[in-house]
Design a protein around this motif. Structure first.
Motif, mmCIF file in Angstrom:
data_model
loop_
_atom_site.group_PDB
_atom_site.id
_atom_site.type_symbol
_atom_site.label_atom_id
_atom_site.label_comp_id
_atom_site.label_asym_id
_atom_site.label_seq_id
_atom_site.Cartn_x
_atom_site.Cartn_y
_atom_site.Cartn_z
ATOM 1 N N SER A 11 14.967 -8.752 -20.017
ATOM 2 C CA SER A 11 14.041 -7.646 -20.210
ATOM 3 C C SER A 11 14.531 -6.401 -19.494
ATOM 4 O O SER A 11 15.239 -6.482 -18.498
ATOM 5 C CB SER A 11 12.658 -8.034 -19.670
ATOM 6 N N ALA A 17 8.839 -8.974 -16.963
ATOM 7 C CA ALA A 17 9.372 -10.331 -17.070
ATOM 8 C C ALA A 17 8.761 -11.258 -16.021
ATOM 9 O O ALA A 17 8.486 -12.424 -16.302
ATOM 10 C CB ALA A 17 10.890 -10.299 -16.943
ATOM 11 N N ALA A 38 16.275 -9.459 -15.615
ATOM 12 C CA ALA A 38 15.405 -8.338 -15.951
ATOM 13 C C ALA A 38 15.657 -7.152 -15.035
ATOM 14 O O ALA A 38 15.782 -7.310 -13.825
ATOM 15 C CB ALA A 38 13.954 -8.777 -15.852
#
Length: 130
Positions: A11, A17, A38
């Motif tokens: 992400s 996330a 992320a």
């Protein structure tokens, strides 16, 4: 001995996330490894090739890994990372980020094989909310 299929959340946002992982831990009873790749390594919004490579390795219990990107450049970064560091059983899945992750973790928590977990995540695209 192998464990359940792992899940990697790729992400742009570490906070987003992390929130999804919190939900997934409740649904998967902590049995399924859910690893974040992320944000950037210095905490900004974005995606990190190195975080993806490390997350895939960390999520792999021997049964395979489902890699779920959120959008745009996270897909491109994940494609590149997986191409440069191929890992048997690591599959980049085209599924909705939240619904696909929920379906993948719930299915993986039953001990399902990688193909079943991938299919469950992909089928989440057709879920209707009402």
């Amino acid at each position: 001995m192998t464990g359940p299929v792992g899940v990697v959340l790729v992400s742009h946002s570490a906070a987003m996330a992390a929130g999804l992982r919190e939900l997934l831990r409740e649904l998967g009873s902590d049995a399924v490894p859910v690893v974040l790749a992320a944000g950037t390594e210095d905490g900004r919004l974005g995606t990190s090739y190195d975080l993806i490579v490390r997350a895939v390795a960390a999520a792999d219990t021997g049964s395979g890994v489902v890699v779920l990107p959120d959008l745009g450049s996270s897909v491109l970064t994940a494609v590149t990372a997986l191409a440069d560091h191929p890992r048997p059983g690591a599959v980049l899945v085209d599924a909705p980020f939240v619904e696909g992750a929920v379906a993948a973790v719930v299915t993986a928590s039953t001990g399902a094989a990688l193909a079943e977990v991938v299919a469950a995540a992909e089928e989440a695209r057709g879920y209707r909310k009402f």
